[in-house]
Design a protein around this motif. Structure first.
Motif, mmCIF file in Angstrom:
data_model
loop_
_atom_site.group_PDB
_atom_site.id
_atom_site.type_symbol
_atom_site.label_atom_id
_atom_site.label_comp_id
_atom_site.label_asym_id
_atom_site.label_seq_id
_atom_site.Cartn_x
_atom_site.Cartn_y
_atom_site.Cartn_z
ATOM 1 N N THR A 176 20.261 60.980 36.822
ATOM 2 C CA THR A 176 19.176 60.482 37.665
ATOM 3 C C THR A 176 19.478 60.674 39.150
ATOM 4 O OG1 THR A 176 18.671 58.844 35.979
ATOM 5 C CG2 THR A 176 17.728 58.476 38.160
ATOM 6 N N GLU A 177 20.663 60.323 39.577
ATOM 7 C CA GLU A 177 21.036 60.443 40.983
ATOM 8 C C GLU A 177 21.367 61.872 41.381
ATOM 9 O OE1 GLU A 177 20.941 57.966 43.304
ATOM 10 O OE2 GLU A 177 20.084 56.711 41.735
ATOM 11 N N LEU A 178 21.822 62.675 40.431
ATOM 12 C CA LEU A 178 22.221 64.050 40.723
ATOM 13 C C LEU A 178 21.040 65.010 40.775
ATOM 14 C CD1 LEU A 178 25.194 64.361 38.201
ATOM 15 C CD2 LEU A 178 25.351 63.897 40.629
ATOM 16 N N ASP A 179 19.959 64.660 40.091
ATOM 17 C CA ASP A 179 18.827 65.563 39.933
ATOM 18 C C ASP A 179 17.875 65.470 41.119
ATOM 19 O OD1 ASP A 179 16.897 67.252 39.007
ATOM 20 O OD2 ASP A 179 16.423 66.097 37.206
ATOM 21 N N ILE A 180 17.976 66.448 42.026
ATOM 22 C CA ILE A 180 17.087 66.439 43.195
ATOM 23 C C ILE A 180 15.800 67.213 42.917
ATOM 24 C CG2 ILE A 180 18.953 66.117 44.873
ATOM 25 C CD1 ILE A 180 18.732 69.138 45.490
ATOM 26 N N ILE A 181 15.799 68.061 41.890
ATOM 27 C CA ILE A 181 14.627 68.873 41.549
ATOM 28 C C ILE A 181 13.634 68.061 40.728
ATOM 29 C CG2 ILE A 181 13.830 70.972 40.395
ATOM 30 C CD1 ILE A 181 15.513 71.529 42.912
ATOM 31 N N MET A 186 17.898 76.654 43.935
ATOM 32 C CA MET A 186 16.478 76.510 43.592
ATOM 33 C C MET A 186 15.663 76.129 44.827
ATOM 34 S SD MET A 186 16.575 74.626 39.874
ATOM 35 C CE MET A 186 14.799 74.619 39.579
ATOM 36 N N VAL A 187 16.206 75.226 45.623
ATOM 37 C CA VAL A 187 15.518 74.801 46.848
ATOM 38 C C VAL A 187 15.339 76.000 47.776
ATOM 39 C CG1 VAL A 187 15.747 73.394 48.939
ATOM 40 C CG2 VAL A 187 16.236 72.381 46.698
ATOM 41 N N LEU A 188 16.401 76.777 47.958
ATOM 42 C CA LEU A 188 16.326 77.960 48.824
ATOM 43 C C LEU A 188 15.347 78.995 48.274
ATOM 44 C CD1 LEU A 188 20.095 78.448 49.713
ATOM 45 C CD2 LEU A 188 18.285 77.580 51.200
ATOM 46 N N ALA A 189 15.405 79.230 46.970
ATOM 47 C CA ALA A 189 14.502 80.214 46.357
ATOM 48 C C ALA A 189 13.051 79.801 46.522
ATOM 49 C CB ALA A 189 14.846 80.395 44.881
ATOM 50 N N LYS A 190 12.796 78.503 46.394
ATOM 51 C CA LYS A 190 11.423 78.017 46.556
ATOM 52 C C LYS A 190 10.959 78.202 47.998
ATOM 53 C CE LYS A 190 8.648 74.516 44.501
ATOM 54 N NZ LYS A 190 8.675 73.335 43.659
ATOM 55 N N GLU A 191 11.834 77.876 48.955
ATOM 56 C CA GLU A 191 11.497 78.054 50.375
ATOM 57 C C GLU A 191 11.198 79.515 50.702
ATOM 58 O OE1 GLU A 191 14.806 76.481 52.568
ATOM 59 O OE2 GLU A 191 14.272 74.406 52.135
ATOM 60 N N GLU A 192 11.951 80.416 50.074
ATOM 61 C CA GLU A 192 11.794 81.850 50.333
ATOM 62 C C GLU A 192 10.727 82.498 49.455
ATOM 63 O OE1 GLU A 192 15.751 83.335 49.794
ATOM 64 O OE2 GLU A 192 16.466 82.426 51.654
ATOM 65 N N LYS A 193 10.096 81.682 48.611
ATOM 66 C CA LYS A 193 9.063 82.167 47.691
ATOM 67 C C LYS A 193 9.588 83.281 46.780
ATOM 68 C CE LYS A 193 5.181 80.837 50.684
ATOM 69 N NZ LYS A 193 5.794 79.663 51.132
ATOM 70 N N ALA A 194 10.835 83.124 46.347
ATOM 71 C CA ALA A 194 11.472 84.082 45.436
ATOM 72 C C ALA A 194 11.216 83.611 44.004
ATOM 73 C CB ALA A 194 12.958 84.179 45.733
ATOM 74 N N THR A 195 10.048 83.946 43.484
ATOM 75 C CA THR A 195 9.603 83.384 42.208
ATOM 76 C C THR A 195 10.453 83.816 41.020
ATOM 77 O OG1 THR A 195 7.950 85.139 42.018
ATOM 78 C CG2 THR A 195 7.222 83.060 42.959
ATOM 79 N N LYS A 196 10.887 85.064 40.977
ATOM 80 C CA LYS A 196 11.725 85.520 39.857
ATOM 81 C C LYS A 196 13.088 84.834 39.896
ATOM 82 C CE LYS A 196 9.575 90.019 39.217
ATOM 83 N NZ LYS A 196 9.766 91.473 39.277
ATOM 84 N N THR A 197 13.643 84.726 41.078
ATOM 85 C CA THR A 197 14.932 84.049 41.235
ATOM 86 C C THR A 197 14.801 82.585 40.847
ATOM 87 O OG1 THR A 197 15.553 85.554 43.010
ATOM 88 C CG2 THR A 197 16.775 83.483 42.881
ATOM 89 N N TYR A 198 13.733 81.954 41.298
ATOM 90 C CA TYR A 198 13.496 80.539 40.981
ATOM 91 C C TYR A 198 13.373 80.351 39.474
ATOM 92 C CZ TYR A 198 11.754 75.780 41.227
ATOM 93 O OH TYR A 198 11.624 74.424 41.072
ATOM 94 N N ALA A 199 12.670 81.247 38.800
ATOM 95 C CA ALA A 199 12.484 81.134 37.351
ATOM 96 C C ALA A 199 13.824 81.209 36.613
ATOM 97 C CB ALA A 199 11.535 82.214 36.852
ATOM 98 N N GLU A 200 14.690 82.121 37.030
ATOM 99 C CA GLU A 200 16.011 82.241 36.393
ATOM 100 C C GLU A 200 16.864 81.018 36.687
ATOM 101 O OE1 GLU A 200 19.383 83.265 34.359
ATOM 102 O OE2 GLU A 200 17.321 83.956 34.122
ATOM 103 N N LEU A 201 16.821 80.526 37.904
ATOM 104 C CA LEU A 201 17.579 79.324 38.256
ATOM 105 C C LEU A 201 17.059 78.119 37.479
ATOM 106 C CD1 LEU A 201 17.862 79.913 42.082
ATOM 107 C CD2 LEU A 201 19.782 79.826 40.472
#
Length: 67
Positions: free
Chosen positions: A60-65, A26-41
């Protein structure tokens, strides 16, 4: 054909591993502005988050998003 059942611990471990992988992607998809990929993730992220919560895992500790 024999079906092997997974223990709660195995399910938790697999879900935690998948949760970590999905968040990294998700972090990578957001950086690359891959909106469809981000939505599926994000859909997978929500499902895994619900599963882990239902298994009693404090994410709580595992969730970085944090969405």
């Amino acid at each position: 054909m024999e079906v092997m059942e997974m223990s709660k611990e195995e399910i938790m471990k697999n879900a935690m591993d998948d949760f970590e992988k999905v968040q990294r992607c998700m972090v990578l998809a957001k950086e690359e502005k891959a909106t469809k990929t981000y939505a599926e993730l994000k859909r997978q992220y929500i499902v895994l988050k619900a599963l882990l919560t239902s298994l009693g895992v404090n994410i709580t500790e595992l969730d970085i998003i944090k969405e």
